[in-house]
Design a protein around this motif. Structure first.
Motif, mmCIF file in Angstrom:
data_model
loop_
_atom_site.group_PDB
_atom_site.id
_atom_site.type_symbol
_atom_site.label_atom_id
_atom_site.label_comp_id
_atom_site.label_asym_id
_atom_site.label_seq_id
_atom_site.Cartn_x
_atom_site.Cartn_y
_atom_site.Cartn_z
ATOM 1 N N CYS A 1 -20.725 -6.238 19.757
ATOM 2 C CA CYS A 1 -20.555 -7.396 19.906
ATOM 3 C C CYS A 1 -19.138 -8.392 20.721
ATOM 4 N N ARG B 1 -17.769 0.986 11.453
ATOM 5 C CA ARG B 1 -18.341 -0.170 10.608
ATOM 6 C C ARG B 1 -19.841 -0.692 11.345
ATOM 7 N N GLU B 2 -19.677 -1.400 9.838
ATOM 8 C CA GLU B 2 -21.270 -1.767 9.221
ATOM 9 C C GLU B 2 -21.867 -2.576 10.820
ATOM 10 N N PRO B 3 -23.132 -2.091 11.580
ATOM 11 C CA PRO B 3 -23.269 -2.582 12.894
ATOM 12 C C PRO B 3 -23.878 -4.210 12.636
ATOM 13 N N LEU B 4 -23.679 -4.738 13.268
ATOM 14 C CA LEU B 4 -24.262 -6.398 13.325
ATOM 15 C C LEU B 4 -25.345 -6.000 13.447
ATOM 16 N N TYR C 1 -14.081 3.180 14.686
ATOM 17 C CA TYR C 1 -13.649 3.334 13.767
ATOM 18 C C TYR C 1 -14.977 3.146 12.699
#
Lengths: 265, 108, 268
Positions: free
Chosen positions: C215, C184-187, C182
């Motif tokens: 992460c 997701r906004e990258p951290l 899925y």
């Protein structure tokens, strides 16, 4: 000499640390196993198979609050200390599984009964650990077409509820109290300690739909003032705070950005 | 004719008593039969909006919870063991929520 | 102390501890370093033998060249220890684990990925089983290490230098699997940092690790602490017990025996 002492001290320190069990990775349950609870307070002692309870079926039909507040199930497997007698008396599983209760067009099968002590097919529906029991509901069939999520049950329960694919009961006649409509508290932000991590947005609205108030307050979240309690991921990971639900039943902690949602400026 | 209607009336009455009882029995189950259960339903019905109750109201609810807990602790009978376990937890949960709300208000 | 002496003393400590600590068998971590083609090899025999087929031999190197660690170990959910996932044929047939990609339908790089376990199959199709249920040298295997690794940069001992291979663009990693992953906004990748160990400092690079792991592969399960300096790591835990860095660096990622790759100050 000094060096020898240092080396010995180091050796002992290393041995000490070596026995702490961290730093490894455990197996992750499959979607249909996620939320599985094995209850074995009395089963094996009475020579019957322990109960295997999968959360997914019940969570699709009822709110968390209904079972964990109104019926009074504990939040840890085995903590409720359920006896067959309790079920026969009409509490815990026996609250609904009494052989007479009907939900929609499904009549609920009966749990433990006063009787011969012989196990039958109905007993096996719950007392199923180690048995090859074909369940009435097949997980994959059941969740077909629901919004997906990569972890946990592989189901985005929040969206499923939002789109009314599931309409969980929050009231059982004769068990729940008629309550007034809930006044939702405000959402708030928690700034993480690690620089660069997006802020956590905690939504009371999303949580109270499933949990009401007393499931979380004050037993899990005791703080009365925002910012007073310092939560750490380590605590959460040990099953405290958010970790009470967000390890085993609700979407797991592994999904960082489900909570750390606020963009970093 | 007269005999017939009396028979009908009697059987209707009988049927009513018999099945009516069953229906009532079905609905009330083991919950909410005794006075203390009534008190429980009324005292714990405010948890959803505990945050808008005044400190005085909260204190009185906490007080009623404590009395209720004492009452539950003295239950006797066949079902007492289960009842104590279930209701002690349920009342405690709502008592603690009221306490939580009270502390929140007093802190403010 | 000269670097070689430092190395020696670290080595001696690492060796003496398991003897005095407990009778547990850590020899697994101390066995000779396998030849490069077998480095990262995993043998899975949870059910194979009982079912009358050869155990699965899985070599990491082929999958490592195409996918991030994260994709398989987070999105698909493989555990980090051989056999801990307890993969069954039924799991694969329902599209989990190996079956997430090896379903006979998925196309990758313009090629159809062969299907894994099946309920019914012809004799001809049955040969496919041996692509996994066989020894690494079996002729059914499509790739061999020697020709595969030829063009890739190397570490001592003919091991592939994956870090270099990735940064030079010699391997292209896939990090997203349709229907499984899925977006997701990258951290933000966290800063690199130094772990001070007297004169054997370790420089840990978040950036190099997040390329492969994101992460959530390491945090919080392997490294739960959010405050630097609160957890004390020992070489014993890492090398003998396979904890912390040892989860990957004893078996799949470059070996812990390449001391200077982490203890950078040893080089000076």
């Amino acid at each position: 000499m000094k060096k020898a002492i240092f080396t010995t001290a180091l050796l002992f320190a290393i041995i000490g640390i070596a026995f702490a069990q961290t730093g490894v990775k455990k197996r992750r349950p499959l979607p249909f196993e996620f939320g599985r609870v094995v209850i074995n307070n009395y089963s094996e002692a009475s020579h019957i198979a322990p109960v295997v309870f999968d959360h997914w079926l019940h969570r699709a039909k009822f709110t968390c609050r209904l079972c964990h507040v109104d019926i009074g199930f504990g939040m840890k497997a085995g903590a409720t200390d359920i006896k067959a007698r309790d079920n026969i008396n009409g509490y815990y599983c026996g609250t609904c599984h009494n052989g007479t209760r009907v939900f929609g067009d499904t009549s609920v099968f009966s749990s433990c009964k006063e009787g011969s002590g012989k196990m039958n097919a109905t007993c096996n529906r719950c007392h199923s650990l180690g048995k090859n029991v074909t369940r009435k509901y097949d997980f994959r069939e059941f969740v077909k077409g629901w919004p997906r999520e990569r972890l946990g049950n592989g189901v985005d329960w929040e969206k499923a509820e939002d789109r009314e694919l599931i309409i969980p009961y929050d009231y059982i006649e004769g068990v729940s109290i008629k309550r007034e409509k809930l006044i939702v508290q405000q959402d708030f932000k928690i700034a993480p300690k690690v620089e660069g991590m997006p802020d956590i947005i905690f939504s009371h609205d999303k949580h109270t739909f499933w949990n009401g108030c007393e499931l979380c307050h004050p037993e899990i979240f005791t703080g009365i003032k925002k910012g007073l309690t310092k939560y750490s991921m380590v605590d959460l990971y040990e099953g405290k705070y958010c970790g009470v639900c967000h390890i085993n039943v609700a979407f797991p902690l592994l999904d960082c950005q489900r909570c750390h949602t606020e963009k970093v400026q | 004719m007269k005999n017939f209607s009396r028979f009908t009336l009697l059987s209707l009455l009988f049927l009513y008593l018999f099945f009516g009882n069953c229906i009532v029995g079905n609905f009330s189950s083991v919950y909410a039969q005794d006075d203390w259960k009534q008190e429980y339903s009324s005292v714990c019905a405010k948890t959803q909006n505990a945050m808008i109750l005044t400190p005085e109201e909260l204190k009185s609810y906490i007080d009623r919870c404590d009395k209720l807990l004492a009452l539950i602790n003295e239950l006797e009978g066949e079902q007492a063991a289960t009842e104590k376990k279930v209701y002690t937890k349920r009342v405690k949960m709502c008592r603690e929520l009221y306490q939580f709300a009270l502390e929140y208000k007093e802190h403010k | 102390m000269a670097p070689i002496q430092k190395l020696l003393s670290a080595f001696i400590i690492a060796l003496t501890v398991p003897v005095s600590a407990s009778a547990a068998d850590y020899s697994h971590y101390l066995r000779h370093i396998p030849p490069a083609e077998n480095f990262g090899q995993v043998v899975l025999d949870n059910y194979s033998h009982k079912a009358g087929v050869l155990p699965v031999t899985f070599d990491h190197w082929l999958h490592r060249a195409k996918f991030t660690c994260r994709l398989c170990h987070i999105d698909i959910g493989f555990a980090m220890k051989a056999e801990m996932t307890e993969i069954s044929a039924a799991d694969n047939m329902s599209g989990y684990y190996c079956g997430a990609c090896h379903d006979g339908k998925r196309v990758f790089d313009g090629r159809n990925i062969f299907g894994s376990c099946a309920e019914n199959y012809t004799e001809d199709e049955g040969k496919r089983c041996a692509r996994c249920h066989s020894s690494a040298e079996a002729e059914e295997r499509k790739y061999d290490y020697k020709s595969f690794s030829e063009k890739l940069p190397k570490l001592p001992g003919n091991l592939i230098d994956w870090e270099k291979a990735e940064s030079e663009g010699k391997v292209k990693l896939t990090d997203f699997l349709e229907g499984v992953s899925y977006k997701r906004e990258p951290l933000k990748a966290q800063d690199d940092f130094t772990i001070k160990i007297r004169s054997w400092d370790v420089i840990f690079s978040h950036r190099k690790h997040t390329v492969w792991n994101g992460c959530e592969l390491c945090h919080p399960m392997i490294f739960p602490s959010t405050k630097r300096g609160t957890t004390k790591y020992s070489m014993f835990q890492i090398m003998m017990k396979g904890e912390y860095c040892g989860v990957c660096h004893t078996s799949v990622a470059f070996s812990v025996w390449l001391c200077a790759k982490c203890h950078i100050t040893l080089v000076e």
